[in-house]
Design a protein around this motif. Structure first.
Motif, PDB file in Angstrom:
ATOM      1  N   TYR A   1      -6.826   6.933 -15.088  1.00 36.02           N
ATOM      2  CA  TYR A   1      -8.098   6.793 -14.172  1.00 36.02           C
ATOM      3  C   TYR A   1      -8.310   5.068 -14.263  1.00 36.02           C
ATOM      4  CZ  TYR A   1      -8.701  11.520 -12.862  1.00 36.02           C
ATOM      5  OH  TYR A   1      -8.494  12.807 -12.549  1.00 36.02           O
ATOM      6  N   VAL A   2      -8.423   4.810 -15.367  1.00 34.74           N
ATOM      7  CA  VAL A   2      -9.016   3.591 -15.649  1.00 34.74           C
ATOM      8  C   VAL A   2      -8.092   2.488 -15.103  1.00 34.74           C
ATOM      9  CG1 VAL A   2      -9.426   1.594 -17.459  1.00 34.74           C
ATOM     10  CG2 VAL A   2     -10.348   4.085 -17.612  1.00 34.74           C
ATOM     11  N   ALA A   3      -6.652   2.668 -15.587  1.00 33.12           N
ATOM     12  CA  ALA A   3      -5.722   1.748 -15.136  1.00 33.12           C
ATOM     13  C   ALA A   3      -5.406   1.650 -13.745  1.00 33.12           C
ATOM     14  CB  ALA A   3      -4.257   2.097 -15.755  1.00 33.12           C
ATOM     15  N   ALA A   4      -5.463   2.779 -13.040  1.00 35.53           N
ATOM     16  CA  ALA A   4      -5.224   3.100 -11.418  1.00 35.53           C
ATOM     17  C   ALA A   4      -6.349   2.262 -10.803  1.00 35.53           C
ATOM     18  CB  ALA A   4      -5.046   4.400 -10.957  1.00 35.53           C
ATOM     19  N   ASP A   5      -7.565   2.320 -11.263  1.00 39.50           N
ATOM     20  CA  ASP A   5      -8.817   1.692 -10.633  1.00 39.50           C
ATOM     21  C   ASP A   5      -8.456   0.138 -10.315  1.00 39.50           C
ATOM     22  OD1 ASP A   5     -11.420   1.982  -9.742  1.00 39.50           O
ATOM     23  OD2 ASP A   5     -11.860   0.635 -11.211  1.00 39.50           O
ATOM     24  N   SER A   6      -7.690  -0.386 -10.774  1.00 39.32           N
ATOM     25  CA  SER A   6      -7.404  -1.864 -10.687  1.00 39.32           C
ATOM     26  C   SER A   6      -5.882  -2.322 -10.032  1.00 39.32           C
ATOM     27  CB  SER A   6      -7.581  -2.776 -11.725  1.00 39.32           C
ATOM     28  OG  SER A   6      -6.735  -2.667 -12.831  1.00 39.32           O
ATOM     29  N   TYR A   7      -5.161  -0.892  -9.807  1.00 34.57           N
ATOM     30  CA  TYR A   7      -3.661  -1.027  -9.478  1.00 34.57           C
ATOM     31  C   TYR A   7      -3.685  -0.483  -7.931  1.00 34.57           C
ATOM     32  CZ  TYR A   7       1.276  -2.128 -10.553  1.00 34.57           C
ATOM     33  OH  TYR A   7       2.375  -2.619 -10.530  1.00 34.57           O
ATOM     34  N   GLU A   8      -3.683  -1.288  -6.982  1.00 33.18           N
ATOM     35  CA  GLU A   8      -3.843  -0.656  -5.595  1.00 33.18           C
ATOM     36  C   GLU A   8      -2.586  -0.042  -5.169  1.00 33.18           C
ATOM     37  OE1 GLU A   8      -5.484   0.604  -2.330  1.00 33.18           O
ATOM     38  OE2 GLU A   8      -6.674  -0.487  -3.905  1.00 33.18           O
ATOM     39  N   PRO A   9      -1.386  -0.497  -5.537  1.00 34.93           N
ATOM     40  CA  PRO A   9      -0.093   0.041  -5.192  1.00 34.93           C
ATOM     41  C   PRO A   9      -0.051   1.359  -5.529  1.00 34.93           C
ATOM     42  CG  PRO A   9       0.320  -2.143  -6.124  1.00 34.93           C
ATOM     43  CD  PRO A   9      -1.180  -1.901  -6.249  1.00 34.93           C
ATOM     44  N   PHE A  10      -0.539   1.795  -6.724  1.00 33.17           N
ATOM     45  CA  PHE A  10      -0.504   3.244  -7.388  1.00 33.17           C
ATOM     46  C   PHE A  10      -1.543   3.937  -6.264  1.00 33.17           C
ATOM     47  CE2 PHE A  10      -2.596   6.456  -9.812  1.00 33.17           C
ATOM     48  CZ  PHE A  10      -1.254   7.343  -9.933  1.00 33.17           C
ATOM     49  N   LEU A  11      -2.885   3.438  -6.266  1.00 36.46           N
ATOM     50  CA  LEU A  11      -3.801   4.324  -5.109  1.00 36.46           C
ATOM     51  C   LEU A  11      -3.332   4.638  -3.829  1.00 36.46           C
ATOM     52  CD1 LEU A  11      -6.975   2.245  -6.514  1.00 36.46           C
ATOM     53  CD2 LEU A  11      -6.289   4.624  -7.100  1.00 36.46           C
ATOM     54  N   GLU A  12      -2.478   3.600  -3.387  1.00 38.66           N
ATOM     55  CA  GLU A  12      -1.939   3.700  -2.007  1.00 38.66           C
ATOM     56  C   GLU A  12      -0.719   4.634  -1.741  1.00 38.66           C
ATOM     57  OE1 GLU A  12      -0.699  -0.093  -0.419  1.00 38.66           O
ATOM     58  OE2 GLU A  12      -2.667  -0.865  -0.682  1.00 38.66           O
ATOM     59  N   ALA A  13      -0.040   4.761  -2.847  1.00 39.67           N
ATOM     60  CA  ALA A  13       1.140   5.680  -3.029  1.00 39.67           C
ATOM     61  C   ALA A  13       0.528   7.211  -3.156  1.00 39.67           C
ATOM     62  CB  ALA A  13       1.982   5.374  -4.260  1.00 39.67           C
ATOM     63  N   VAL A  14      -0.614   7.181  -3.941  1.00 36.84           N
ATOM     64  CA  VAL A  14      -1.126   8.487  -4.171  1.00 36.84           C
ATOM     65  C   VAL A  14      -1.658   9.149  -2.632  1.00 36.84           C
ATOM     66  CG1 VAL A  14      -3.249   9.926  -5.259  1.00 36.84           C
ATOM     67  CG2 VAL A  14      -1.760   8.513  -6.655  1.00 36.84           C
ATOM     68  N   ARG A  15      -2.529   8.100  -2.130  1.00 38.59           N
ATOM     69  CA  ARG A  15      -2.916   8.513  -0.846  1.00 38.59           C
ATOM     70  C   ARG A  15      -2.173   9.037   0.164  1.00 38.59           C
ATOM     71  NH1 ARG A  15      -5.505   3.490  -1.130  1.00 38.59           N
ATOM     72  NH2 ARG A  15      -7.468   3.325  -2.043  1.00 38.59           N
ATOM     73  N   GLU A  16      -0.860   8.661   0.169  1.00 34.45           N
ATOM     74  CA  GLU A  16       0.115   9.116   0.854  1.00 34.45           C
ATOM     75  C   GLU A  16       0.551  10.605   1.031  1.00 34.45           C
ATOM     76  OE1 GLU A  16       3.898   6.900   0.500  1.00 34.45           O
ATOM     77  OE2 GLU A  16       2.843   5.050   0.106  1.00 34.45           O
ATOM     78  N   ASN A  17       0.064  11.120  -0.168  1.00 32.58           N
ATOM     79  CA  ASN A  17      -0.058  12.403  -0.033  1.00 32.58           C
ATOM     80  C   ASN A  17      -1.013  13.495   0.271  1.00 32.58           C
ATOM     81  OD1 ASN A  17       2.749  12.992  -1.971  1.00 32.58           O
ATOM     82  ND2 ASN A  17       1.703  11.297  -2.890  1.00 32.58           N
TER      83      ASN A  17
END
Length: 135
Positions: A45-61
Motif C-alpha cells: 500500500y505504501v509502495a504503490a501510493d507513489s508508483y503510478e504504473p502499478f496503480l494503472e495496472a490494477v485499475r485495468e481489472n
C-alpha cells in the motif's frame, strides 16, 4: 502469484511488482537498515501510493466511475491484500535480503529476542538488531 480475482493483466502486475522490489532494494542496498515484516516496513500500500504504473495496472481489472475511481472498493481491497502478500514474499525470495525470523539470536555475546520477522540488505547484519552489524 495467487489472487481470487481473475486478472486481465496478471503478468504485467507480476513484472511491475518485481520492478518495485528491485527499486526498493536499490534505495537501501548496503545500508544499515532493518525492515520489520510485521510493522509495515515492507508494505505494498505504501509502495504503490507513489508508483503510478502499478496503480494503472490494477485499475485495468476494475470498472471505473466517471472520475476514474474503482467502483468495487471491497474487491480492490481484497486484491491489494493478496498482492501485498505476494510483494512481501518477493522481497523474502529476491536474494537481495537476509531474512531473520522471530526468535533468539546471540548478539555481541548476549542472547537477544526478536519478536518479529526482519529483512535486512544482504550481508549487512548477522542478526536482526542494530548492533549486529557485520564488520
Amino acid at each position: 502469484m495467487k489472487t481470487t480475482m481473475n486478472l486481465v493483466n496478471k503478468e504485467k502486475i507480476e513484472q511491475i511488482l518485481k520492478e518495485m522490489v528491485d527499486h526498493a532494494y536499490e534505495n537501501i542496498k548496503g545500508e544499515e537498515v532493518l525492515l520489520c515484516m510485521d510493522c509495515c516496513d515492507v508494505d505494498l500500500y505504501v509502495a504503490a501510493d507513489s508508483y503510478e504504473p502499478f496503480l494503472e495496472a490494477v485499475r485495468e481489472n476494475f470498472e471505473l466511475d466517471e472520475i476514474g475511481e474503482i467502483m468495487d472498493r471491497e474487491a480492490y481491497h481484497v486484491l491489494m491484500r493478496e498482492l501485498d502478500e505476494y510483494y512481501v514474499d518477493l522481497h523474502v525470495k529476491s536474494g537481495y535480503y537476509d531474512y531473520f525470523p522471530a526468535g533468539s539470536y546471540i548478539v555481541n555475546g548476549r542472547e537477544e529476542e526478536s519478536e518479529t520477522n526482519i529483512l535486512a540488505p544482504k550481508g549487512v547484519f548477522y542478526a536482526p538488531f542494530e548492533d549486529a552489524i557485520i564488520e
